[in-house]
Design a protein around this motif. Structure first.
Motif, PDB file in Angstrom:
ATOM      1  N   GLY A 112      34.345  38.083  40.864  1.00 33.40           N
ATOM      2  CA  GLY A 112      35.276  38.740  41.766  1.00 33.40           C
ATOM      3  C   GLY A 112      34.945  38.409  43.206  1.00 33.40           C
ATOM      4  N   VAL A 113      35.760  38.931  44.123  1.00 30.06           N
ATOM      5  CA  VAL A 113      35.540  38.692  45.552  1.00 30.06           C
ATOM      6  C   VAL A 113      35.908  39.951  46.321  1.00 30.06           C
ATOM      7  CG1 VAL A 113      37.870  37.716  45.889  1.00 30.06           C
ATOM      8  CG2 VAL A 113      36.033  37.125  47.486  1.00 30.06           C
ATOM      9  N   ARG A 129      44.024  31.319  44.858  1.00 35.39           N
ATOM     10  CA  ARG A 129      43.903  29.887  44.546  1.00 35.39           C
ATOM     11  C   ARG A 129      42.709  29.559  43.656  1.00 35.39           C
ATOM     12  NH1 ARG A 129      43.704  27.632  50.360  1.00 35.39           N
ATOM     13  NH2 ARG A 129      45.060  29.415  50.628  1.00 35.39           N
ATOM     14  N   ALA A 130      41.762  30.484  43.511  1.00 37.17           N
ATOM     15  CA  ALA A 130      40.560  30.215  42.724  1.00 37.17           C
ATOM     16  C   ALA A 130      40.570  31.065  41.454  1.00 37.17           C
ATOM     17  CB  ALA A 130      39.316  30.523  43.559  1.00 37.17           C
ATOM     18  N   PRO A 131      39.799  30.673  40.440  1.00 42.98           N
ATOM     19  CA  PRO A 131      39.723  31.464  39.202  1.00 42.98           C
ATOM     20  C   PRO A 131      38.890  32.722  39.412  1.00 42.98           C
ATOM     21  CG  PRO A 131      38.279  29.552  39.071  1.00 42.98           C
ATOM     22  CD  PRO A 131      39.049  29.406  40.341  1.00 42.98           C
ATOM     23  N   ILE A 132      39.514  33.734  39.994  1.00 41.62           N
ATOM     24  CA  ILE A 132      38.868  34.995  40.348  1.00 41.62           C
ATOM     25  C   ILE A 132      39.471  36.110  39.497  1.00 41.62           C
ATOM     26  CG2 ILE A 132      38.581  36.694  42.205  1.00 41.62           C
ATOM     27  CD1 ILE A 132      36.890  34.217  42.638  1.00 41.62           C
ATOM     28  N   GLY A 133      38.618  37.014  39.004  1.00 38.58           N
ATOM     29  CA  GLY A 133      39.104  38.070  38.112  1.00 38.58           C
ATOM     30  C   GLY A 133      39.621  39.297  38.820  1.00 38.58           C
ATOM     31  N   VAL A 134      39.098  39.587  40.015  1.00 42.17           N
ATOM     32  CA  VAL A 134      39.516  40.758  40.771  1.00 42.17           C
ATOM     33  C   VAL A 134      39.146  40.528  42.235  1.00 42.17           C
ATOM     34  CG1 VAL A 134      37.342  41.997  40.414  1.00 42.17           C
ATOM     35  CG2 VAL A 134      39.427  43.300  40.866  1.00 42.17           C
ATOM     36  N   ALA A 135      39.955  41.082  43.137  1.00 43.57           N
ATOM     37  CA  ALA A 135      39.709  40.915  44.567  1.00 43.57           C
ATOM     38  C   ALA A 135      39.837  42.256  45.267  1.00 43.57           C
ATOM     39  CB  ALA A 135      40.697  39.915  45.175  1.00 43.57           C
ATOM     40  N   CYS A 153      45.024  37.603  41.610  1.00 41.00           N
ATOM     41  CA  CYS A 153      44.524  38.465  40.539  1.00 41.00           C
ATOM     42  C   CYS A 153      44.723  39.932  40.934  1.00 41.00           C
ATOM     43  CB  CYS A 153      43.038  38.175  40.345  1.00 41.00           C
ATOM     44  SG  CYS A 153      42.067  38.445  41.848  1.00 41.00           S
ATOM     45  N   PRO A 154      44.312  40.883  40.098  1.00 39.58           N
ATOM     46  CA  PRO A 154      44.378  42.295  40.489  1.00 39.58           C
ATOM     47  C   PRO A 154      43.662  42.549  41.814  1.00 39.58           C
ATOM     48  CG  PRO A 154      43.953  42.125  38.153  1.00 39.58           C
ATOM     49  CD  PRO A 154      43.887  40.730  38.693  1.00 39.58           C
ATOM     50  N   VAL A 155      44.247  43.414  42.646  1.00 38.25           N
ATOM     51  CA  VAL A 155      43.773  43.596  44.018  1.00 38.25           C
ATOM     52  C   VAL A 155      43.513  45.069  44.316  1.00 38.25           C
ATOM     53  CG1 VAL A 155      44.370  43.365  46.470  1.00 38.25           C
ATOM     54  CG2 VAL A 155      44.978  41.537  44.865  1.00 38.25           C
ATOM     55  N   LYS A 227      33.802  54.503  45.360  1.00 40.69           N
ATOM     56  CA  LYS A 227      34.186  55.005  44.041  1.00 40.69           C
ATOM     57  C   LYS A 227      35.327  54.179  43.461  1.00 40.69           C
ATOM     58  CE  LYS A 227      32.813  59.795  44.952  1.00 40.69           C
ATOM     59  NZ  LYS A 227      33.300  61.173  45.199  1.00 40.69           N
ATOM     60  N   ARG A 228      36.283  53.803  44.305  1.00 40.72           N
ATOM     61  CA  ARG A 228      37.407  52.998  43.840  1.00 40.72           C
ATOM     62  C   ARG A 228      36.960  51.584  43.472  1.00 40.72           C
ATOM     63  NH1 ARG A 228      40.563  52.434  48.408  1.00 40.72           N
ATOM     64  NH2 ARG A 228      42.226  51.489  47.155  1.00 40.72           N
ATOM     65  N   ILE A 229      36.032  51.022  44.238  1.00 40.56           N
ATOM     66  CA  ILE A 229      35.493  49.705  43.898  1.00 40.56           C
ATOM     67  C   ILE A 229      34.832  49.747  42.522  1.00 40.56           C
ATOM     68  CG2 ILE A 229      33.695  48.014  44.476  1.00 40.56           C
ATOM     69  CD1 ILE A 229      34.232  48.743  47.456  1.00 40.56           C
ATOM     70  N   GLU A 230      34.000  50.755  42.315  1.00 43.01           N
ATOM     71  CA  GLU A 230      33.300  50.874  41.033  1.00 43.01           C
ATOM     72  C   GLU A 230      34.287  50.963  39.872  1.00 43.01           C
ATOM     73  OE1 GLU A 230      29.627  53.395  39.038  1.00 43.01           O
ATOM     74  OE2 GLU A 230      30.712  54.256  40.739  1.00 43.01           O
ATOM     75  N   ALA A 231      35.353  51.760  40.033  1.00 40.95           N
ATOM     76  CA  ALA A 231      36.318  51.944  38.945  1.00 40.95           C
ATOM     77  C   ALA A 231      37.173  50.690  38.740  1.00 40.95           C
ATOM     78  CB  ALA A 231      37.209  53.143  39.245  1.00 40.95           C
ATOM     79  N   PHE A 232      37.697  50.120  39.821  1.00 42.20           N
ATOM     80  CA  PHE A 232      38.636  48.993  39.707  1.00 42.20           C
ATOM     81  C   PHE A 232      37.917  47.729  39.241  1.00 42.20           C
ATOM     82  CE2 PHE A 232      41.767  45.874  41.265  1.00 42.20           C
ATOM     83  CZ  PHE A 232      42.949  46.456  40.841  1.00 42.20           C
ATOM     84  N   PHE A 233      36.759  47.438  39.842  1.00 37.61           N
ATOM     85  CA  PHE A 233      36.008  46.258  39.426  1.00 37.61           C
ATOM     86  C   PHE A 233      35.484  46.443  38.002  1.00 37.61           C
ATOM     87  CE2 PHE A 233      34.898  43.276  43.053  1.00 37.61           C
ATOM     88  CZ  PHE A 233      36.024  43.629  43.798  1.00 37.61           C
ATOM     89  N   GLY A 234      35.065  47.670  37.666  1.00 34.94           N
ATOM     90  CA  GLY A 234      34.610  47.916  36.313  1.00 34.94           C
ATOM     91  C   GLY A 234      35.700  47.674  35.284  1.00 34.94           C
ATOM     92  N   ARG A 235      36.932  48.027  35.644  1.00 36.80           N
ATOM     93  CA  ARG A 235      38.049  47.835  34.723  1.00 36.80           C
ATOM     94  C   ARG A 235      38.376  46.358  34.533  1.00 36.80           C
ATOM     95  NH1 ARG A 235      43.724  48.822  35.851  1.00 36.80           N
ATOM     96  NH2 ARG A 235      43.144  49.940  37.740  1.00 36.80           N
TER      97      ARG A 235
END
Length: 239
Positions: A112-113, A129-135, A153-155, A227-235
């Motif tokens: 992710g990024v 543009r890159a193979p990224i799973g979440v931003a 990807c999901p943002v 908290k939102r980073i932890e939840a969204f990136f975790g998902r």
């Protein structure tokens, strides 16, 4: 978690400075590229990089200003690269992604990024543009059309409602991602200003009609954002 200053091969093969932090449990973890504000790779970005590692990620923060020439020239060149949507900084981010994927404690399939201010703009464009799973973008620049975000990807996004330059861009990001049908979580913190995740002090060097912008840490908005980073990136990446 403590970060370590390292170097990695930039796109042209020269060593580029970076900060790195990762769990030390011997397991493979998703990787996250951390893109700094206009202040560059400083102690606050190292702190943020360590917090991301605390969430269960291998985090790499490249110094996009680590190039030949005066620092102000490097800053100007990096900003111009962001405005053009192409150039050395994007190539170096891709080199950082490849380096991160090669680390023994990183699951190469899950990267992710996350970026802040200038870095938030880079995070969005790089993720398209890159193979990224979440931003994640925090108070970063947002393209004006869906076409510029095609393939993103999901943002996750966070903006301050008192931010005279970027609050409207946060609302535009919500609109564009909704139109595109991209999974997202964009929030405008009405009581926060610019740079509410950062503990830098002073004024950002934005000159013009709006004047300089104060870098204003907001603990409530920052805590909610983590908290939102932890939840969204975790998902989307797991950890």
């Amino acid at each position: 978690m403590t970060t370590t200053d390292i170097t990695f091969p930039a796109h042209d093969g020269r060593p580029m400075r970076a900060a790195y932090a990762a769990p030390s449990d011997g397991q493979k973890h998703p990787g996250v590229i951390v893109i700094h504000e206009i202040f560059g790779l400083n102690d606050d970005i190292r702190r943020i990089t360590g917090k991301i590692a605390d969430l269960g990620y291998a985090a790499l923060a490249p110094d996009l200003y680590d190039r030949d020439g005066a620092r102000l020239i490097c800053i100007a060149r990096t900003l111009m690269t962001l405005n053009r949507g192409e150039g050395d900084a994007f190539k170096d981010l891709d080199a950082a992604r490849k380096f991160l994927q090669q680390q023994p404690g990183v699951d190469a399939a899950r990267v992710g990024v996350i970026g802040f201010c200038m870095g938030g703009g880079f995070a969005l464009m790089f993720a398209a543009r890159a193979p990224i799973g979440v931003a994640a973008t925090f108070y970063g620049d947002v393209p004006k059309t869906t076409e510029q975000l095609r393939g993103v990807c999901p943002v996750l996004g966070g903006y301050g409602g008192q931010d005279r330059m970027f609050a409207a861009q946060g609302r535009r990001l919500e609109k564009l991602l909704t139109e595109m049908g991209v999974d997202h979580d964009v929030k405008v913190y009405e009581d926060a200003g610019h740079s509410f995740m950062s503990r830098n002090t002073g004024f950002l060097p934005w000159i013009g009609k709006i004047g300089p912008m104060k870098a204003d840490y907001n603990p409530e908005a920052a805590e909610d954002s983590w908290k939102r980073i932890e939840a969204f990136f975790g998902r989307h990446l797991g950890h």
